[in-house]
Motif scaffolding. Structure first.
Motif, PDB file in Angstrom:
ATOM      1  N   ALA A 107      -1.516   7.414  -4.661  1.00 42.82           N
ATOM      2  CA  ALA A 107      -1.146   6.015  -4.880  1.00 42.82           C
ATOM      3  C   ALA A 107      -2.347   5.085  -4.977  1.00 42.82           C
ATOM      4  O   ALA A 107      -2.285   4.056  -5.649  1.00 42.82           O
ATOM      5  CB  ALA A 107      -0.213   5.532  -3.767  1.00 42.82           C
ATOM      6  N   VAL A 108      -3.407   5.424  -4.307  1.00 45.42           N
ATOM      7  CA  VAL A 108      -4.574   4.551  -4.284  1.00 45.42           C
ATOM      8  C   VAL A 108      -5.826   5.395  -4.493  1.00 45.42           C
ATOM      9  O   VAL A 108      -5.872   6.553  -4.083  1.00 45.42           O
ATOM     10  CB  VAL A 108      -4.640   3.754  -2.952  1.00 45.42           C
ATOM     11  N   THR A 109      -6.810   4.807  -5.166  1.00 45.12           N
ATOM     12  CA  THR A 109      -8.086   5.487  -5.322  1.00 45.12           C
ATOM     13  C   THR A 109      -9.090   4.850  -4.368  1.00 45.12           C
ATOM     14  O   THR A 109      -8.988   3.660  -4.052  1.00 45.12           O
ATOM     15  CB  THR A 109      -8.598   5.387  -6.773  1.00 45.12           C
ATOM     16  N   PRO A 110     -10.047   5.632  -3.883  1.00 41.28           N
ATOM     17  CA  PRO A 110     -11.024   5.090  -2.944  1.00 41.28           C
ATOM     18  C   PRO A 110     -11.693   3.824  -3.481  1.00 41.28           C
ATOM     19  O   PRO A 110     -12.074   3.749  -4.649  1.00 41.28           O
ATOM     20  CB  PRO A 110     -12.032   6.232  -2.779  1.00 41.28           C
ATOM     21  N   GLY A 111     -11.755   2.817  -2.613  1.00 43.09           N
ATOM     22  CA  GLY A 111     -12.371   1.549  -2.954  1.00 43.09           C
ATOM     23  C   GLY A 111     -11.431   0.511  -3.548  1.00 43.09           C
ATOM     24  O   GLY A 111     -11.816  -0.652  -3.704  1.00 43.09           O
ATOM     25  N   GLN A 112     -10.213   0.894  -3.873  1.00 45.79           N
ATOM     26  CA  GLN A 112      -9.271  -0.082  -4.424  1.00 45.79           C
ATOM     27  C   GLN A 112      -8.930  -1.139  -3.373  1.00 45.79           C
ATOM     28  O   GLN A 112      -8.694  -0.813  -2.210  1.00 45.79           O
ATOM     29  CB  GLN A 112      -7.972   0.604  -4.860  1.00 45.79           C
ATOM     30  N   ARG A 113      -8.902  -2.390  -3.815  1.00 48.25           N
ATOM     31  CA  ARG A 113      -8.530  -3.505  -2.928  1.00 48.25           C
ATOM     32  C   ARG A 113      -7.018  -3.640  -2.913  1.00 48.25           C
ATOM     33  O   ARG A 113      -6.393  -3.789  -3.968  1.00 48.25           O
ATOM     34  CB  ARG A 113      -9.137  -4.821  -3.407  1.00 48.25           C
ATOM     35  N   VAL A 114      -6.446  -3.605  -1.727  1.00 44.97           N
ATOM     36  CA  VAL A 114      -4.999  -3.724  -1.594  1.00 44.97           C
ATOM     37  C   VAL A 114      -4.649  -4.820  -0.600  1.00 44.97           C
ATOM     38  O   VAL A 114      -5.449  -5.167   0.272  1.00 44.97           O
ATOM     39  CB  VAL A 114      -4.338  -2.391  -1.164  1.00 44.97           C
ATOM     40  N   ILE A 115      -3.442  -5.328  -0.750  1.00 43.90           N
ATOM     41  CA  ILE A 115      -2.864  -6.253   0.217  1.00 43.90           C
ATOM     42  C   ILE A 115      -1.523  -5.672   0.631  1.00 43.90           C
ATOM     43  O   ILE A 115      -0.754  -5.208  -0.209  1.00 43.90           O
ATOM     44  CB  ILE A 115      -2.696  -7.664  -0.368  1.00 43.90           C
ATOM     45  N   VAL A 116      -1.269  -5.679   1.935  1.00 37.73           N
ATOM     46  CA  VAL A 116      -0.041  -5.116   2.495  1.00 37.73           C
ATOM     47  C   VAL A 116       0.959  -6.243   2.704  1.00 37.73           C
ATOM     48  O   VAL A 116       0.615  -7.293   3.262  1.00 37.73           O
ATOM     49  CB  VAL A 116      -0.336  -4.409   3.838  1.00 37.73           C
ATOM     50  N   LEU A 117       2.217  -5.993   2.280  1.00 34.33           N
ATOM     51  CA  LEU A 117       3.257  -7.007   2.407  1.00 34.33           C
ATOM     52  C   LEU A 117       4.491  -6.458   3.105  1.00 34.33           C
ATOM     53  O   LEU A 117       4.849  -5.293   2.946  1.00 34.33           O
ATOM     54  CB  LEU A 117       3.668  -7.535   1.038  1.00 34.33           C
ATOM     55  N   ASP A 118       5.124  -7.334   3.863  1.00 38.25           N
ATOM     56  CA  ASP A 118       6.411  -7.049   4.480  1.00 38.25           C
ATOM     57  C   ASP A 118       7.181  -8.357   4.519  1.00 38.25           C
ATOM     58  O   ASP A 118       6.619  -9.419   4.243  1.00 38.25           O
ATOM     59  CB  ASP A 118       6.231  -6.465   5.880  1.00 38.25           C
ATOM     60  N   ASP A 119       8.450  -8.276   4.883  1.00 40.61           N
ATOM     61  CA  ASP A 119       9.215  -9.517   4.963  1.00 40.61           C
ATOM     62  C   ASP A 119       8.891 -10.270   6.240  1.00 40.61           C
ATOM     63  O   ASP A 119       8.886 -11.477   6.270  1.00 40.61           O
ATOM     64  CB  ASP A 119      10.721  -9.255   4.859  1.00 40.61           C
ATOM     65  N   LEU A 120       8.575  -9.512   7.327  1.00 42.89           N
ATOM     66  CA  LEU A 120       8.464 -10.133   8.638  1.00 42.89           C
ATOM     67  C   LEU A 120       7.388  -9.451   9.468  1.00 42.89           C
ATOM     68  O   LEU A 120       7.295  -8.221   9.485  1.00 42.89           O
ATOM     69  CB  LEU A 120       9.821 -10.015   9.345  1.00 42.89           C
ATOM     70  N   LEU A 121       6.582 -10.242  10.151  1.00 48.04           N
ATOM     71  CA  LEU A 121       5.607  -9.739  11.111  1.00 48.04           C
ATOM     72  C   LEU A 121       6.145 -10.020  12.509  1.00 48.04           C
ATOM     73  O   LEU A 121       6.335 -11.179  12.875  1.00 48.04           O
ATOM     74  CB  LEU A 121       4.250 -10.418  10.921  1.00 48.04           C
ATOM     75  N   ALA A 122       6.418  -8.957  13.245  1.00 51.11           N
ATOM     76  CA  ALA A 122       6.925  -9.095  14.618  1.00 51.11           C
ATOM     77  C   ALA A 122       5.830  -8.646  15.583  1.00 51.11           C
ATOM     78  O   ALA A 122       4.892  -9.390  15.837  1.00 51.11           O
ATOM     79  CB  ALA A 122       8.213  -8.297  14.783  1.00 51.11           C
TER      80      ALA A 122
END
Length: 171
Positions: A107-122
């Motif tokens: 799904a990801v290659t080394p060094g790729q910039r990603v942002i993680v998303l969810d609906d809610l942070l508990a």
């Protein structure tokens, strides 16, 4: 627009004593949902991500339309056994027991910039585990974003990247 007006509070779900913040009503209101996507885009675009990552399952609803709006890719972090093909997994502790999340190995290659998303942070446990899994895969995790944050649970303190939220509840 006050997004809180479009988020339903459901008492005693999924068990007594829990107040569940339901984004179903936000999703049903086209203008409120479009505004949510616009605001999330404004929050995450400055990080110039290559890819967005959605955490199972409502994180998919958050990340996928945002990726479409931004013209970038999206992939999923899921509970163990839900993804086809070769996967990478990460196990982490919960208040009572443990859980394992996975992502597809390619799904990801080394060094790729990603942002993680969810609906809610508990409590931040699943968000932190997702970040650790992504790092193990070689991703550069630039930030995290959620629609809702339950600030009284202090989940933000477990996450070591900038966290952006649109709506917060203090109790």
């Amino acid at each position: 627009m006050d997004l809180k007006e479009h988020i339903r509070a459901v008492p005693d779900f999924p068990k007594p004593g829990i107040l569940f913040y339901d984004i179903s009503t936000l999703l049903m209101h086209a203008e409120a949902w479009q505004e949510t996507v616009r605001r999330l885009t404004d929050e995450v675009a400055p990080y110039k991500p290559d890819m967005l990552v959605g955490i199972e399952s409502r994180g998919f609803l958050t990340a996928a339309p945002l990726a479409l709006e931004m013209g970038i890719g999206f992939f999923m972090v899921r509970k163990k056994g839900k993804l086809p093909g070769e996967t990478l997994e990460y196990s982490y502790g919960l208040e009572y027991g443990s859980d394992t999340i996975e992502m597809q190995a390619d799904a990801v290659t080394p060094g790729q910039r990603v942002i993680v998303l969810d609906d809610l942070l508990a409590t931040g446990g699943t968000m932190d585990a997702s970040i650790q899994l992504l790092r193990r895969a070689g991703a550069e995790v630039a930030a995290a974003a959620c629609i809702i944050e339950l600030t009284f649970l202090e989940g933000r303190s477990k996450v070591d990247v900038p966290v952006h939220t649109l709506v917060s509840y203090d109790s």
